[in-house]
Design an enzyme around this catalytic site. Structure first.
Site, PDB file in Angstrom:
ATOM      1  N   ASP A  80      30.875  60.678  40.892  1.00 47.72           N
ATOM      2  CA  ASP A  80      29.600  60.079  41.287  1.00 47.72           C
ATOM      3  C   ASP A  80      28.491  60.827  40.563  1.00 47.72           C
ATOM      4  O   ASP A  80      28.713  61.347  39.480  1.00 47.72           O
ATOM      5  CB  ASP A  80      29.433  60.114  42.801  1.00 47.72           C
ATOM      6  CG  ASP A  80      28.605  58.948  43.330  1.00 47.72           C
ATOM      7  OD1 ASP A  80      27.458  58.794  42.877  1.00 47.72           O
ATOM      8  OD2 ASP A  80      29.093  58.187  44.183  1.00 47.72           O
ATOM      9  N   HIS A 126      28.285  60.073  37.032  1.00 47.95           N
ATOM     10  CA  HIS A 126      27.317  58.975  37.050  1.00 47.95           C
ATOM     11  C   HIS A 126      25.930  59.467  36.643  1.00 47.95           C
ATOM     12  O   HIS A 126      24.926  58.811  36.939  1.00 47.95           O
ATOM     13  CB  HIS A 126      27.258  58.325  38.440  1.00 47.95           C
ATOM     14  CG  HIS A 126      28.500  57.569  38.807  1.00 47.95           C
ATOM     15  ND1 HIS A 126      28.604  56.820  39.964  1.00 47.95           N
ATOM     16  CD2 HIS A 126      29.691  57.434  38.173  1.00 47.95           C
ATOM     17  CE1 HIS A 126      29.809  56.264  40.031  1.00 47.95           C
ATOM     18  NE2 HIS A 126      30.487  56.634  38.952  1.00 47.95           N
TER      19      HIS A 126
END
Length: 461
Positions: A267, A290
């Site tokens: 993430d 991310h």
């Protein structure tokens, strides 16, 4: 501003960082599997000089509280929680104490809140391996499934060491309620709580350094309601597809420095939530991840205020996003004074993105109010992008435009395949100080006619 921030953060730890780390011989125990050292930091070192005072004498035994002396076994399966709690209580009462988690052993403890106030200068030193119960089936029913190690109401405390905090998150990632983990790639409803590995809550003047933190069930490290945070030389890692495993998450936290660290996860590498002010990020390598995100902000029509964020001398590679600002429709507040500078991108999708239409479940209703985004600088952003998406994407609210965006020395080329030369802009205003590659002709000059009405949308003061 940067020099002032670093001095402010470091001066509180001068009596901690300069002390010798304490080691003592332990009873023999089966050694854990070796953990490979992290790769060297790619990003350049920030130009600051830590203020460290080195005392002439090492730490004395009466200031060291070894968990083994309080009954910890360290075999990786015995519950050592009671020993850790006893060692914490003893160390908490002594100024400049060290709680020692010795090397050569693996200690398993359950969800624990290490609370203060404590005497100043407390060091929690992990030289061995520290781990929670192995997965949701082993998690005690009486314990919160939302957090594991919690440090609460502390001042002038350091978490450091040469060891590893191992989250054992694999079984948590495979819960059918996690994204695409159900039958045929579905996401099933149901309770889906998973513990944040390390949480600092309502604390001040904190240091986190040296550790390897890996495989968290959810966020690896979270700071909430804190002020004065210094993070240096930390390695954080989990697999690329591990869900919701943000590396470092901060919210309602002020005066933060994150330096010389490597983060790879499933993430956001670093996520900055509402209520964050004066955050300096430098010499960090992210990826796969991310990217570095501000947000999401404004969920459930809430107000969010974020300002004075600096991200510079950073490498982001093999990531779904580069540097991102994401807000929900219907929110209020503002994101202001954000600088992204000297950033190298390698095979990154959505290198620079502002998304004021963020929606986690794709069932969001259009709303007119929005978090106001202004004074955003992208300077010396270079490298390669994944051609599945345009490298620059500025999707701003219909009613609350993004303003004063500055683009300078932005050069992004395709990692492979054909050049995508159509950055996307919607209601985004700013200036190109230099020509960008690819050209960003969609960025509008000047200010919108409605800019004078911005205070109607809840800009922070």
């Amino acid at each position: 501003m940067k020099i002032f921030l670093v001095i402010l953060l470091l001066v509180n730890w001068s009596n901690v960082e300069g002390r010798y780390h304490y080691h003592k011989k332990q009873k023999k125990a089966p050694p854990p599997a070796p953990v490979p050292p992290p790769d060297p930091i790619i990003s350049p070192t920030p130009d600051y000089t830590p203020i460290i005072s080195v005392p002439s004498d090492p730490v004395q035994d009466d200031c060291v509280f070894d968990v083994a002396d309080y009954g910890a076994i360290g075999d990786g399966s015995t519950d050592d929680t009671a020993a850790f709690v006893a060692a914490w209580k003893a160390a908490c009462a002594v100024e400049s104490a060290t709680l020692l988690v010795p090397s050569g052993c693996t200690f398993m403890i359950t969800s624990t809140i290490f609370s203060g106030p404590c005497k100043p200068g407390l060091v929690f030193q992990v030289d061995g391996i520290l781990t929670p119960p192995a997965g949701p089936d082993c998690w005690p029913k009486k314990d919160s499934a939302k957090q594991w190690l919690v440090f609460y109401k502390l001042n002038n405390m350091t978490l450091t060491g040469t060891g590893t905090i191992e989250g054992s998150g694999k079984d948590w990632w495979e819960l059918p309620c996690k994204p695409h983990r159900g039958p045929n790639g579905s996401t099933l409803p149901g309770p889906c709580d998973s513990p944040t590995l390390i949480r600092f809550f309502m604390s001040s003047n904190l240091a986190l350094s040296g550790l390897r933190i890996q495989n968290s069930p959810m966020f690896h490290v979270k700071f909430d309601g804190c002020e004065g945070v210094f993070i240096d030389k930390v390695s954080i890692s989990s697999p690329k597809l591990s869900p919701n495993t943000d590396g470092i998450h901060i919210e309602n936290t002020k005066s933060v420095g994150i330096y010389n660290s490597m983060i790879s996860n499933g993430d956001d590498c670093i996520s900055i939530g509402p209520g964050c002010v004066d955050v300096d990020i430098e010499a960090v390598t992210c990826g796969p991840s991310h990217g570095i995100s501000i947000g999401s902000l404004g969920v459930h029509n809430s107000e969010a205020c974020v300002s004075n964020i600096s991200v510079r001398n950073v490498m982001i590679h093999d990531s779904d996003n580069g540097v991102r600002i994401k807000t929900w429709q219907g929110g209020a507040g503002s994101v202001t004074a954000i600088a992204f500078e000297n950033i190298q991108m390698e095979n990154v999708r959505n290198c620079a993105i502002i998304d004021q239409y963020y929606c986690a479940n794709k069932n969001c209703v259009n709303q007119t109010s929005a978090v106001y985004v202004r004074d955003i600088t992208y300077r010396n952003i270079k490298g390669t992008y994944d051609v599945r998406s345009p490298p620059i994407h500025f999707a701003c609210s219909d009613t609350v435009a993004c303003t004063n965006i500055t683009m300078s020395e932005v050069e992004l080329l395709p990692f492979e395949g054909e050049l995508v030369d159509d950055p996307f802009c919607w209601n985004a205003y700013g200036v190109q100080e230099t020509l960008t590659i690819p050209p960003i002709d969609c960025l509008r000059d000047g200010m919108p006619e409605s800019e004078s009405d911005k205070f109607l949308y809840g800009e922070c003061t």
